[in-house]
Write an enzyme that holds these catalytic residues in place. Structure first.
Site, PDB file in Angstrom:
ATOM      1  N   ASP A 185     -15.257 123.952  -6.023  1.00 26.73           N
ATOM      2  CA  ASP A 185     -14.172 123.372  -4.966  1.00 26.73           C
ATOM      3  C   ASP A 185     -14.705 123.626  -3.487  1.00 26.73           C
ATOM      4  O   ASP A 185     -14.961 124.663  -2.893  1.00 26.73           O
ATOM      5  CB  ASP A 185     -12.899 124.223  -4.920  1.00 26.73           C
ATOM      6  CG  ASP A 185     -11.750 123.611  -4.098  1.00 26.73           C
ATOM      7  OD1 ASP A 185     -12.155 122.791  -3.091  1.00 26.73           O
ATOM      8  OD2 ASP A 185     -10.791 123.971  -3.929  1.00 26.73           O
TER       9      ASP A 185
ATOM     10  N   CYS B 212      -9.194 117.060 -10.436  1.00 22.31           N
ATOM     11  CA  CYS B 212      -9.296 118.583  -9.921  1.00 22.31           C
ATOM     12  C   CYS B 212      -8.076 119.069  -9.615  1.00 22.31           C
ATOM     13  O   CYS B 212      -7.128 118.828 -10.007  1.00 22.31           O
ATOM     14  CB  CYS B 212     -10.437 118.251  -8.849  1.00 22.31           C
ATOM     15  SG  CYS B 212      -9.812 117.081  -7.482  1.00 22.31           S
TER      16      CYS B 212
ATOM     17  N   ASN C  23      -7.213 116.437  -5.814  1.00 21.49           N
ATOM     18  CA  ASN C  23      -7.430 114.864  -6.095  1.00 21.49           C
ATOM     19  C   ASN C  23      -7.992 114.329  -4.495  1.00 21.49           C
ATOM     20  O   ASN C  23      -7.679 113.203  -4.196  1.00 21.49           O
ATOM     21  CB  ASN C  23      -6.239 114.031  -6.723  1.00 21.49           C
ATOM     22  CG  ASN C  23      -6.773 112.622  -7.053  1.00 21.49           C
ATOM     23  OD1 ASN C  23      -5.762 111.681  -6.785  1.00 21.49           O
ATOM     24  ND2 ASN C  23      -7.976 112.848  -7.450  1.00 21.49           N
TER      25      ASN C  23
ATOM     26  N   CYS D 261     -10.993 115.805  -3.099  1.00 21.81           N
ATOM     27  CA  CYS D 261     -12.364 116.197  -2.739  1.00 21.81           C
ATOM     28  C   CYS D 261     -13.366 115.701  -3.923  1.00 21.81           C
ATOM     29  O   CYS D 261     -14.037 114.915  -4.178  1.00 21.81           O
ATOM     30  CB  CYS D 261     -12.574 117.675  -2.394  1.00 21.81           C
ATOM     31  SG  CYS D 261     -12.048 118.194  -0.947  1.00 21.81           S
ATOM     32  N   ARG D 262     -13.130 116.637  -4.928  1.00 24.21           N
ATOM     33  CA  ARG D 262     -14.033 116.550  -6.228  1.00 24.21           C
ATOM     34  C   ARG D 262     -13.664 115.287  -6.983  1.00 24.21           C
ATOM     35  O   ARG D 262     -14.603 114.485  -7.510  1.00 24.21           O
ATOM     36  CB  ARG D 262     -14.029 117.764  -7.169  1.00 24.21           C
ATOM     37  CG  ARG D 262     -14.634 118.889  -6.274  1.00 24.21           C
ATOM     38  CD  ARG D 262     -14.316 120.248  -7.089  1.00 24.21           C
ATOM     39  NE  ARG D 262     -12.763 120.388  -7.105  1.00 24.21           N
ATOM     40  CZ  ARG D 262     -12.323 121.486  -7.564  1.00 24.21           C
ATOM     41  NH1 ARG D 262     -12.961 122.311  -8.491  1.00 24.21           N
ATOM     42  NH2 ARG D 262     -10.928 121.729  -7.369  1.00 24.21           N
ATOM     43  N   SER D 263     -12.545 115.177  -7.698  1.00 21.15           N
ATOM     44  CA  SER D 263     -12.044 113.971  -8.519  1.00 21.15           C
ATOM     45  C   SER D 263     -12.414 112.536  -8.034  1.00 21.15           C
ATOM     46  O   SER D 263     -12.865 111.843  -8.796  1.00 21.15           O
ATOM     47  CB  SER D 263     -11.011 114.434  -9.325  1.00 21.15           C
ATOM     48  OG  SER D 263      -9.920 114.384  -8.421  1.00 21.15           O
TER      49      SER D 263
HETATM   50  P1  4NP Z   1     -10.201 119.386  -4.825  1.00 18.55           P
HETATM   51  O1  4NP Z   1     -10.240 120.251  -3.506  1.00 18.55           O
HETATM   52  O2  4NP Z   1      -9.446 120.097  -5.607  1.00 18.55           O
HETATM   53  O3  4NP Z   1     -11.737 118.885  -5.147  1.00 18.55           O
HETATM   54  O4  4NP Z   1      -9.362 117.905  -4.090  1.00 18.55           O
HETATM   55  C1  4NP Z   1      -8.953 120.768  -2.817  1.00 18.55           C
HETATM   56  C2  4NP Z   1      -8.314 120.088  -1.781  1.00 18.55           C
HETATM   57  C3  4NP Z   1      -6.976 120.687  -1.576  1.00 18.55           C
HETATM   58  C4  4NP Z   1      -6.922 121.835  -1.790  1.00 18.55           C
HETATM   59  C5  4NP Z   1      -7.471 122.647  -2.723  1.00 18.55           C
HETATM   60  C6  4NP Z   1      -8.507 121.901  -3.161  1.00 18.55           C
HETATM   61  N1  4NP Z   1      -5.622 122.573  -1.063  1.00 18.55           N
HETATM   62  O5  4NP Z   1      -5.370 123.688  -1.140  1.00 18.55           O
HETATM   63  O6  4NP Z   1      -4.816 121.878  -0.332  1.00 18.55           O
END
Ligand code: 4NP
Length: 158
Positions: free
Chosen positions: A126, A10, A13, A15-17
């Site tokens: 997201d 994602c 790294n 939340c989703r992955s």
């Molecule tokens: P992820 O979510 O891609 O599912 O881990 C996010 C985590 C952090 C951020 C964006 C999306 N950020 O902008 O810090």
């Protein structure tokens, strides 16, 4: 039984992955004949070294899946040769991976929600800027996507 190496990807790294990794590990462990070796990574460097977001950890804990041991890292060039499959959570992650991947390995990169010859289940949204409810939605979505991916592996190994 051959081990199949899978990287979930994602943006951050956190939340989703990591959630996708934990769910795939859990789903594969309960199936005979599939040995998955999993890892996850982000296309961005923002959270390198961090644990998964506490909201992802909590949403998975409710399903008896522990992802608290994971630590965020960024995708690197070696990943493309090493992994058999690289699963992008959304279209933006997919395009980022395709752009950085050497030509011979591009066919390893799949959009998790749009696997070949499988029902299309859409991008994993997201949840980072949303509330806890969106993490529950994410987990339900990832559960369905994981089942889909295991069925895809079954059908592509026959
Ligand atoms: P992820 O979510 O891609 O599912 O881990 C996010 C985590 C952090 C951020 C964006 C999306 N950020 O902008 O810090």
């Amino acid at each position: 039984m051959r081990s199949i190496k899978v990287l979930t990807v994602c943006l951050g790294n956190i939340c989703r992955s990591p959630a996708a990794q934990g769910i795939l590990e859990y789903a594969a462990a309960s199936r005979k004949g599939i040995d998955l070796q999993l890892d996850s990574a982000g296309t961005a460097a923002y959270h390198i070294g961090s644990k998964p977001d506490p909201r992802s950890i909590a949403a998975l804990k409710k399903r008896s899946i522990d992802i608290g041991y994971q630590q965020a890292r960024q995708v690197n060039n070696d990943d493309f040769a090493y992994f058999d499959w690289i699963l992008a959570m959304d279209e933006s992650n997919y395009q980022h991976l395709i752009a950085m991947c050497p030509e011979p390995y591009k066919n390893k990169i799949l959009l998790f929600g749009s696997l070949p010859n499988s029902p299309s289940l859409g991008e994993v949204n997201d949840p980072y800027y949303d509330g806890e409810k969106s993490f529950e939605v994410m987990v339900d979505h990832l559960m369905a996507l994981s089942d889909n991916f295991l069925a895809f592996l079954d059908s592509s190994s026959k």
